[in-house]
Design a protein around this motif. Sequence first.
Motif, PDB file in Angstrom:
ATOM      1  N   ALA A  47       0.815  -1.218   0.000  1.00 19.07           N
ATOM      2  CA  ALA A  47       0.000   0.000   0.000  1.00 19.07           C
ATOM      3  C   ALA A  47       0.845   1.264   0.000  1.00 19.07           C
ATOM      4  O   ALA A  47       0.589   2.196  -0.762  1.00 19.07           O
ATOM      5  CB  ALA A  47      -0.928  -0.005   1.218  1.00 19.07           C
ATOM      6  N   ASP A  95       7.260   1.751   2.918  1.00 18.54           N
ATOM      7  CA  ASP A  95       7.630   1.222   4.258  1.00 18.54           C
ATOM      8  C   ASP A  95       6.989  -0.135   4.533  1.00 18.54           C
ATOM      9  O   ASP A  95       7.583  -0.958   5.220  1.00 18.54           O
ATOM     10  CB  ASP A  95       7.396   2.184   5.446  1.00 18.54           C
ATOM     11  CG  ASP A  95       5.935   2.313   5.941  1.00 18.54           C
ATOM     12  OD1 ASP A  95       5.028   1.788   5.294  1.00 18.54           O
ATOM     13  OD2 ASP A  95       5.747   2.970   6.980  1.00 18.54           O
ATOM     14  N   ASP A  96       5.780  -0.388   3.977  1.00 14.54           N
ATOM     15  CA  ASP A  96       5.113  -1.666   4.237  1.00 14.54           C
ATOM     16  C   ASP A  96       5.944  -2.850   3.738  1.00 14.54           C
ATOM     17  O   ASP A  96       5.967  -3.915   4.359  1.00 14.54           O
ATOM     18  CB  ASP A  96       3.735  -1.695   3.556  1.00 14.54           C
ATOM     19  CG  ASP A  96       2.771  -0.696   4.157  1.00 14.54           C
ATOM     20  OD1 ASP A  96       2.700  -0.599   5.391  1.00 14.54           O
ATOM     21  OD2 ASP A  96       2.086   0.015   3.381  1.00 14.54           O
ATOM     22  N   TYR A  98      -4.445  -5.218   8.905  1.00 16.40           N
ATOM     23  CA  TYR A  98      -4.901  -4.533  10.127  1.00 16.40           C
ATOM     24  C   TYR A  98      -5.979  -3.488   9.866  1.00 16.40           C
ATOM     25  O   TYR A  98      -6.292  -2.689  10.748  1.00 16.40           O
ATOM     26  CB  TYR A  98      -3.721  -3.911  10.862  1.00 16.40           C
ATOM     27  CG  TYR A  98      -3.133  -2.675  10.213  1.00 16.40           C
ATOM     28  CD1 TYR A  98      -2.427  -2.743   9.022  1.00 16.40           C
ATOM     29  CD2 TYR A  98      -3.292  -1.424  10.800  1.00 16.40           C
ATOM     30  CE1 TYR A  98      -1.886  -1.614   8.438  1.00 16.40           C
ATOM     31  CE2 TYR A  98      -2.746  -0.283  10.229  1.00 16.40           C
ATOM     32  CZ  TYR A  98      -2.053  -0.393   9.049  1.00 16.40           C
ATOM     33  OH  TYR A  98      -1.523   0.730   8.465  1.00 16.40           O
TER      34      TYR A  98
HETATM   35 ZN   LIG Z   1       0.786   0.993   4.899  1.00 16.58          ZN
END
Ligand SMILES: [Zn+2]
Length: 288
Positions: free
Chosen positions: A14, A17-18, A142
């Motif tokens: 998304a 960093d993910d 999440y």
């Molecule tokens: Zn994210």
Amino acid sequence: MTDLPSRRLLLVHAHPDDESINNGATMARYAAEGAHVTLVTCTLGERGEVIPPALAHLTGAALGAHRLRELTAAMAELGVTDFRRLGGDGRYADSGMMGIPDNDDPACFWQADVDEAAGHLLKVIQEVRPQVLVTYDPHGGYGHPDHIQAHRVATRAVELADEAGCAPAKVYWNRVPRTVGEAAFARLREALPGLSFAEAGVLEDVPGVVDDERVTTEIDGGDTHAAAKAAAMAAHATQIEVDGDWFALSNKLAQPVFRTEYYELVRGERAGARETDLFAGIDAEEAS
Ligand SMILES: [Zn+2]
């Protein structure tokens, strides 16, 4: 694709960093082994909360441009050269956390037409012909709208690729086995007095936690790839603070950096009780 390596891995995420948080060790390992690793990031994360006070002035497009530089630095740490944004830089805006008015912005990824967005990803699949695709579960790990949407778009793109005869043989969702997470948080609470973080998070903060039996696959980064993962995470300095085996997001709650990364196979043939290779059971030559 005769000019690409025989093993090809595609990851759909998304925000910048993910990929490093969820799959940094995996990406570093496969890049080091000579596989072709492709990262598609769906937004530039323009609505992320910035941690360092000196960079707090960065918002919107300026933050997106900065996060693209962070992503570039992170990919250098992981040895990954093929990283792209879905539909091109800035095509889809960060939607922000679930429930905020930004979710209604027509330009945001949450409002994207899934078929159209999947069409962009299909083009990447047709070009790279990955045997393995990694993304989030239907809850987005999440519940962040962009993570849920990344799951939907990746899933739809696999359907379209199936119709076009070029679907990845295996699809995995990012996971953390519950007992592994519990043990890591127990170690974290012991280590906390010596860390730069004041407070520990909770296992519920970690995306993709499931009962152990749902986990089909684990990729151990070892010292080398775990170190690359930590360095890649640290490169996302607006979003992540790293201290040894631990990190925190803007909420300042410490979490473990998992040196072994876990997956649930949701498409394709499982090769063994607990796979230790995402490409297990795939004849790379045949698939290429
Ligand atoms: Zn994210």
